[in-house]
Design a protein around this motif. Structure first.
Motif, short mmCIF file in Angstrom:
data_model
loop_
_atom_site.label_atom_id
_atom_site.label_comp_id
_atom_site.label_asym_id
_atom_site.label_seq_id
_atom_site.Cartn_x
_atom_site.Cartn_y
_atom_site.Cartn_z
N THR A 77 -15.74 75.00 -9.81
CA THR A 77 -14.44 75.62 -10.29
C THR A 77 -14.53 77.16 -10.25
O THR A 77 -15.65 77.59 -10.54
N LYS A 78 -13.49 77.68 -10.87
CA LYS A 78 -13.78 79.39 -11.01
C LYS A 78 -13.23 79.50 -12.42
O LYS A 78 -12.71 78.83 -13.08
N SER A 79 -13.96 80.65 -12.75
CA SER A 79 -13.46 81.32 -14.20
C SER A 79 -11.99 81.45 -14.09
O SER A 79 -11.46 81.85 -12.98
N ALA A 80 -11.36 81.63 -15.34
CA ALA A 80 -10.11 82.21 -15.41
C ALA A 80 -9.81 83.08 -16.47
O ALA A 80 -9.71 82.73 -17.57
N ASP A 81 -9.83 84.40 -16.11
CA ASP A 81 -9.36 85.63 -17.34
C ASP A 81 -7.96 86.12 -16.97
O ASP A 81 -7.53 86.19 -15.90
N GLN A 82 -7.48 86.43 -18.12
CA GLN A 82 -5.97 86.89 -18.06
C GLN A 82 -6.02 88.35 -18.36
O GLN A 82 -6.87 88.54 -19.15
N LYS A 222 -15.81 68.77 -2.84
CA LYS A 222 -14.62 69.48 -3.45
C LYS A 222 -15.10 70.49 -4.39
O LYS A 222 -15.98 70.42 -5.31
N ARG A 223 -14.73 71.83 -4.20
CA ARG A 223 -15.08 72.97 -5.22
C ARG A 223 -13.49 73.38 -5.32
O ARG A 223 -13.00 73.79 -4.38
N ALA A 224 -13.10 73.23 -6.58
CA ALA A 224 -11.58 73.48 -6.93
C ALA A 224 -11.22 74.88 -6.90
O ALA A 224 -12.10 75.87 -7.26
N ALA A 225 -10.01 75.31 -6.68
CA ALA A 225 -9.76 76.69 -6.60
C ALA A 225 -9.21 76.80 -8.08
O ALA A 225 -8.99 78.22 -8.31
N GLY A 226 -8.83 76.16 -8.82
CA GLY A 226 -8.42 76.20 -10.21
C GLY A 226 -9.65 76.41 -11.34
O GLY A 226 -11.07 76.56 -10.78
N SER A 227 -9.34 76.28 -12.57
CA SER A 227 -10.43 76.36 -13.51
C SER A 227 -10.40 75.12 -14.57
O SER A 227 -9.42 74.41 -14.54
N ASP A 228 -11.16 74.97 -15.42
CA ASP A 228 -11.24 73.82 -16.17
C ASP A 228 -12.02 74.20 -17.60
O ASP A 228 -13.20 75.04 -17.37
#
Length: 284
Positions: A77-82, A222-228
């Motif tokens: 998955t990817k990291s997700a920073d805002q 499967k490698r997700a485009a989102g984060s978890d």
């Protein structure tokens, strides 16, 4: 639906049976996966995995046919920073833009320039993405806008370049604002790290699946485009996070839709397989 199982290393004993009886487990459903304070963040910050030597998680996937599983090594998955970007200019009459500093023009320049960080500075394999999700500015059609606020997300599969990507977003914002005689303030809140699967744990899982269900039951695509928020678990202890498929005739709905569902005919065997896998981990 996301489930986590964490394992505490047992004391060394002579027989597998005694080892299993001495093992300690923590089991939980995913709490606060989608909103702050993230459940995974709390687990990491409160050191709830201290003393555990591994974590196992799994998640439903309507992209995968029912009865199939998927597990990849490395980041899945990817990291997700805002970020929240406030651009400040100077108000003026729309007929005299030279008397002001147009925050909307600065914002437009940032929208274009920040994408060059992705296309020219980040390796393609990182699958980095900068998304500007909201932009607010201006109150009248004949006034040079003095302030714009933008919010968005910064994502990457690379733990190594995660901080660099956020740094470059901030630098581009400040540079563009300065170039146009304005000012930019960029606040970045770190979110989920990428979920990085431990190679040895994936290999053990692959063998268990092959022995239990056959080689055709497992893929590694499967490698997700989102984060978890399981990324916080994976950042704390060696971990594996695998997907199990739910797509079948009459159940093609995507995640986070009111018609999505996963039957017990899928949940129960997947849970049983996971328990079998954890018991296998106890017997190196």
């Amino acid at each position: 639906m996301c489930t986590r199982l964490s394992r505490l290393a047992p004391r060394s004993h002579s027989t597998a049976c005694v080892r299993i009886l001495q093992a300690k487990y923590a089991y939980s459903f995913s709490q606060a996966e989608e909103a702050e304070p993230l459940g995974g963040r709390t687990v990491k910050e409160e050191k709830l995995l201290d003393g555990f030597d591994g974590a196992v998680g799994f998640h439903v996937s309507p992209d995968i046919p029912a009865g199939m599983l998927d597990a990849c090594e490395g980041p899945i998955t990817k990291s997700a920073d805002q970020f929240k970007l406030t651009i400040t200019g100077k108000m003026a009459h729309g007929a005299s833009p030279h008397n002001g500093v147009d925050a909307i023009v600065i914002a437009a320049a940032f929208v274009n320039e920040v994408q060059k960080v992705i296309s020219r500075e980040m390796p393609v394999d990182d699958a980095a993405v900068v998304t500007i999700g909201t932009i607010h500015g201006g109150e009248a059609t004949n006034i040079i806008c003095p302030s714009v606020v933008m919010e968005g997300t910064i994502r990457t599969r690379s733990p190594e370049r995660r901080a660099l990507l956020s740094q470059r977003v901030r630098e581009v914002a400040e540079g563009v604002a300065t170039m146009h005689r304005g000012h930019a303030e960029c606040i970045i809140r770190t979110g989920e790290p990428p979920v990085v699967n431990d190679g040895d744990m994936v290999q053990r899982f692959r063998q268990v699946v092959h022995d239990t269900l056959g080689r055709e039951a497992l893929t590694a695509r499967k490698r997700a485009a989102g984060s978890d928020d399981f990324g916080f678990y994976a950042a704390s202890v060696p971990s594996i996070y695998f997907w199990f498929g739910t797509r079948e005739t009459g159940n093609e709905s995507l995640l986070h839709t009111p018609t999505f569902g996963a039957s017990d005919d899928l949940l129960v065997p997947t849970t049983e397989l996971t328990v079998r896998y954890i018991l296998d981990l106890l017997n190196p």
